[in-house]
Write a protein that holds these residues in place. Sequence first.
Motif, PDB file in Angstrom:
ATOM      1  N   ALA A  48      16.776   8.900  -5.683  1.00 44.50           N
ATOM      2  CA  ALA A  48      17.282   7.229  -5.373  1.00 44.50           C
ATOM      3  C   ALA A  48      16.007   6.421  -5.620  1.00 44.50           C
ATOM      4  O   ALA A  48      15.925   5.467  -6.158  1.00 44.50           O
ATOM      5  N   LYS A  49      14.844   6.918  -5.166  1.00 44.59           N
ATOM      6  CA  LYS A  49      13.547   6.110  -5.576  1.00 44.59           C
ATOM      7  C   LYS A  49      12.975   6.210  -6.381  1.00 44.59           C
ATOM      8  O   LYS A  49      11.955   5.434  -6.823  1.00 44.59           O
ATOM      9  N   LYS A  50      13.218   7.067  -7.339  1.00 44.69           N
ATOM     10  CA  LYS A  50      12.591   7.557  -8.739  1.00 44.69           C
ATOM     11  C   LYS A  50      11.244   7.897  -8.204  1.00 44.69           C
ATOM     12  O   LYS A  50      10.094   7.420  -8.859  1.00 44.69           O
ATOM     13  N   ARG A  51      11.081   8.583  -7.156  1.00 43.22           N
ATOM     14  CA  ARG A  51       9.690   9.080  -6.701  1.00 43.22           C
ATOM     15  C   ARG A  51       9.162  10.332  -7.397  1.00 43.22           C
ATOM     16  O   ARG A  51       9.954  11.371  -7.429  1.00 43.22           O
ATOM     17  N   PRO A  52       7.961  10.341  -7.858  1.00 39.62           N
ATOM     18  CA  PRO A  52       7.380  11.485  -8.445  1.00 39.62           C
ATOM     19  C   PRO A  52       7.721  12.619  -7.501  1.00 39.62           C
ATOM     20  O   PRO A  52       7.084  12.529  -6.420  1.00 39.62           O
ATOM     21  N   PRO A 135      10.310   8.410   3.060  1.00 38.08           N
ATOM     22  CA  PRO A 135       9.320   7.584   2.590  1.00 38.08           C
ATOM     23  C   PRO A 135       9.783   6.301   2.720  1.00 38.08           C
ATOM     24  O   PRO A 135      10.955   5.930   3.450  1.00 38.08           O
ATOM     25  N   SER A 136       8.932   5.414   2.169  1.00 36.60           N
ATOM     26  CA  SER A 136       9.630   3.813   2.299  1.00 36.60           C
ATOM     27  C   SER A 136      10.778   3.815   1.453  1.00 36.60           C
ATOM     28  O   SER A 136      10.811   4.332   0.431  1.00 36.60           O
ATOM     29  N   ALA A 137      11.579   2.745   1.977  1.00 39.89           N
ATOM     30  CA  ALA A 137      12.902   2.720   1.237  1.00 39.89           C
ATOM     31  C   ALA A 137      12.951   1.693   0.076  1.00 39.89           C
ATOM     32  O   ALA A 137      13.715   0.767  -0.073  1.00 39.89           O
ATOM     33  N   ASN A 138      12.126   1.776  -0.741  1.00 42.34           N
ATOM     34  CA  ASN A 138      11.837   0.938  -1.907  1.00 42.34           C
ATOM     35  C   ASN A 138      11.994   1.731  -3.149  1.00 42.34           C
ATOM     36  O   ASN A 138      11.643   3.122  -3.229  1.00 42.34           O
ATOM     37  N   LEU A 139      12.168   1.399  -4.479  1.00 46.47           N
ATOM     38  CA  LEU A 139      11.987   2.022  -5.651  1.00 46.47           C
ATOM     39  C   LEU A 139      10.427   2.218  -5.627  1.00 46.47           C
ATOM     40  O   LEU A 139       9.490   1.423  -5.613  1.00 46.47           O
ATOM     41  N   PRO A 143       6.826  -3.192  -4.025  1.00 44.82           N
ATOM     42  CA  PRO A 143       5.993  -3.582  -2.402  1.00 44.82           C
ATOM     43  C   PRO A 143       7.158  -2.793  -1.517  1.00 44.82           C
ATOM     44  O   PRO A 143       8.299  -2.860  -1.607  1.00 44.82           O
ATOM     45  N   SER A 144       6.551  -2.478  -0.330  1.00 42.20           N
ATOM     46  CA  SER A 144       7.553  -1.511   0.638  1.00 42.20           C
ATOM     47  C   SER A 144       8.397  -2.673   1.127  1.00 42.20           C
ATOM     48  O   SER A 144       8.170  -3.871   1.145  1.00 42.20           O
ATOM     49  N   PRO A 145       9.735  -2.130   1.603  1.00 43.35           N
ATOM     50  CA  PRO A 145      10.725  -3.350   2.232  1.00 43.35           C
ATOM     51  C   PRO A 145      10.679  -3.438   3.753  1.00 43.35           C
ATOM     52  O   PRO A 145      10.294  -2.418   4.413  1.00 43.35           O
ATOM     53  N   LYS A 223       0.816   3.972  -8.668  1.00 42.39           N
ATOM     54  CA  LYS A 223       0.934   2.588  -8.520  1.00 42.39           C
ATOM     55  C   LYS A 223       1.596   2.321  -7.315  1.00 42.39           C
ATOM     56  O   LYS A 223       2.606   2.850  -6.961  1.00 42.39           O
ATOM     57  N   HIS A 224       1.228   1.394  -6.457  1.00 37.68           N
ATOM     58  CA  HIS A 224       1.902   1.030  -5.151  1.00 37.68           C
ATOM     59  C   HIS A 224       1.915  -0.508  -4.970  1.00 37.68           C
ATOM     60  O   HIS A 224       0.896  -1.181  -5.190  1.00 37.68           O
ATOM     61  N   TYR A 225       2.945  -0.756  -4.106  1.00 33.58           N
ATOM     62  CA  TYR A 225       2.645  -2.204  -3.402  1.00 33.58           C
ATOM     63  C   TYR A 225       2.717  -3.365  -4.276  1.00 33.58           C
ATOM     64  O   TYR A 225       2.219  -4.198  -4.012  1.00 33.58           O
TER      65      TYR A 225
END
Length: 313
Positions: A48-52, A135-139, A143-145, A223-225
Amino acid sequence: MITVLTRSIAEAAEFIRSGGIVAFPTETVYGLGADVFNADAVAKIFEAKKRPADNPLIAHVSERGQIDMLARDVSVDANRLIEAFFPGPLTLVVPKTSRVPMIATAGLETIGVRMPSAKLAREFLKACGTPVAAPSANLSGRPSPTTWQAVLEDLDGRIDCILQGEATDHGLESTVVDCTVTPPAILRLGSLSIEALRSVVPEIGIHRQDAAIAPRSPGLRYKHYAPNARVVLVDSPSEIGADTGSAYIGLTEPVGEFAETMVCGSVEDYAHTVFAFFRKCDKAGIDTIYCQMVSESGIGAALMDRLRRAASH
Ligand code: AMP
Ligand code: MG
């Protein structure tokens, strides 16, 4: 997939118990949770997050007793930090039990454990009846939600449910401390200050990322935030000529007119609003966001960490 929006803790927790993924508010940012012991459910978070897949998740507990299900050989220093700061915005990295599936920790033998203090988070976790990997609920990379609306913006149709609460208290993520080394080392600056941590374990160090060796906290490499806009750090708004395509956030009132302006009353306020401000600027199509730098004490250290990361992309 239809994303259910609800204020009912029971309804949201039922999704977790049946192997779904649910966004919920904590005191730091909104998290995207799944039953940590259900590998299929945890896999849905990454999708869902496309998290590595090599970026590990933090496991959230509602009570001390649940820590033993996740962690073994918890060090004396880790126990002191738990005693002092749980529940709160602190994640401790400790050796994991074999019960925790490898997908949750991205193949690591350690796990990040946190007990949130926000009332809604605690009640939700209790109703889930299991530790929740979140984890944080963002793509990934966004930026974190800090509001449920920001979660919806990124993840509508990609997750089962959003537990709707207020905007989060701190606005920056938890502080992550590696307790598998002596003395413990801060892997990620966050909402709990270094000063507070050192009042309990004075020797705590800060892990400096060395590009030549494998990162101890894999997530830090990504890449973050970052908003879509270019982020430029300034000492004072007097350095910038105001223009209508740009935005400004800081502690000092600027002279000219920007398309979006946010003057914060304190560093805490600044940390609390910065991610929501980035998202607002993206929606407005801003191309440059000027961010005033702050002094690196207390929450200021974590805020500067996030601003630098946002500016380096
Ligand atoms: P997020 O929940 O998206 O804010 O990211 C969690 C952060 O904690 C990332 O920077 C991860 O790399 C870090 N983290 C989680 N678990 C571990 C672990 N077992 N070892 C080291 N870092 C971790
Ligand atoms: Mg994150």
